[in-house]
Design a protein around this motif. Sequence first.
Motif, PDB file in Angstrom:
ATOM      1  N   GLN A  36       0.860  -1.182   0.000  1.00 59.45           N
ATOM      2  CA  GLN A  36       0.000   0.000   0.000  1.00 59.45           C
ATOM      3  C   GLN A  36       0.896   1.231   0.000  1.00 59.45           C
ATOM      4  N   LYS A  38       0.980   5.556  -0.123  1.00 60.89           N
ATOM      5  CA  LYS A  38       0.264   6.813   0.005  1.00 60.89           C
ATOM      6  C   LYS A  38       0.553   7.705  -1.207  1.00 60.89           C
ATOM      7  N   ALA A  39      -0.392   8.558  -1.546  1.00 63.25           N
ATOM      8  CA  ALA A  39      -0.178   9.520  -2.624  1.00 63.25           C
ATOM      9  C   ALA A  39       1.084  10.323  -2.342  1.00 63.25           C
ATOM     10  N   THR A  41       4.139   9.081  -2.729  1.00 66.42           N
ATOM     11  CA  THR A  41       5.242   8.154  -2.459  1.00 66.42           C
ATOM     12  C   THR A  41       5.849   7.658  -3.762  1.00 66.42           C
ATOM     13  N   GLU A 104      -2.247   8.822  -6.210  1.00 64.28           N
ATOM     14  CA  GLU A 104      -3.357   8.591  -5.286  1.00 64.28           C
ATOM     15  C   GLU A 104      -2.913   7.497  -4.320  1.00 64.28           C
ATOM     16  N   ASP A 105      -3.595   7.362  -3.190  1.00 72.56           N
ATOM     17  CA  ASP A 105      -3.355   6.193  -2.341  1.00 72.56           C
ATOM     18  C   ASP A 105      -3.591   4.948  -3.199  1.00 72.56           C
TER      19      ASP A 105
END
Length: 196
Positions: A36, A38-39, A41, A104-105
Amino acid sequence: MDKINDPYDTFKTKISKYPIEQNHWQAFKEGTTIKQLKAGTCMIKAGDPVQHAYFCITGLFRLFYLLPDGREYNVAFTLEDDFATSYASMINGQPSPYSIEAMEDSIVIEIPYDLLQMLMDRSHMWERFVRVSVERLYTRKEERERELLYLPAIERYQAFLLKYPGLHQRIAQYHIASYIGISPVSLSRLLHPAEH
């Protein structure tokens, strides 16, 4: 993880036209990782070694070069149900020439290149799936090069809309401008001529 939202179910649905043997599917699941991000990254930074391909389950990524003058130049976007990596770097063992950033995430399946090679060696279905994915990538790359060389800016924008339906509603205009090779001001003039 909820079964309905299991990233592996999403991936298996995506490759359902390639009948993968159960033991190969199990090897795939055991050898990969759900990540996962995060936006904002960077999944891969320019100069990093590349040892994985990433299948985007949810989210959005941009592939971009950092130019010597500090500007960023977007070369591609990766949306759901597609791969992101530096294929040439992964295959040749060279550092990535560009960065890949989550816009985006996002959720991806991280797939080691060694695992992909092993699966392709053992299964014609995996070999076919990877080949078709790489062919699609290089077709897009060739189309983009042709667009930048031959099309005026407005037609490059229209080609962007066709290639990435709905993406203009998910990203800032300056990212689109970077992708089609013009300044944000020039893109604004193209889209809103009456205001200039």
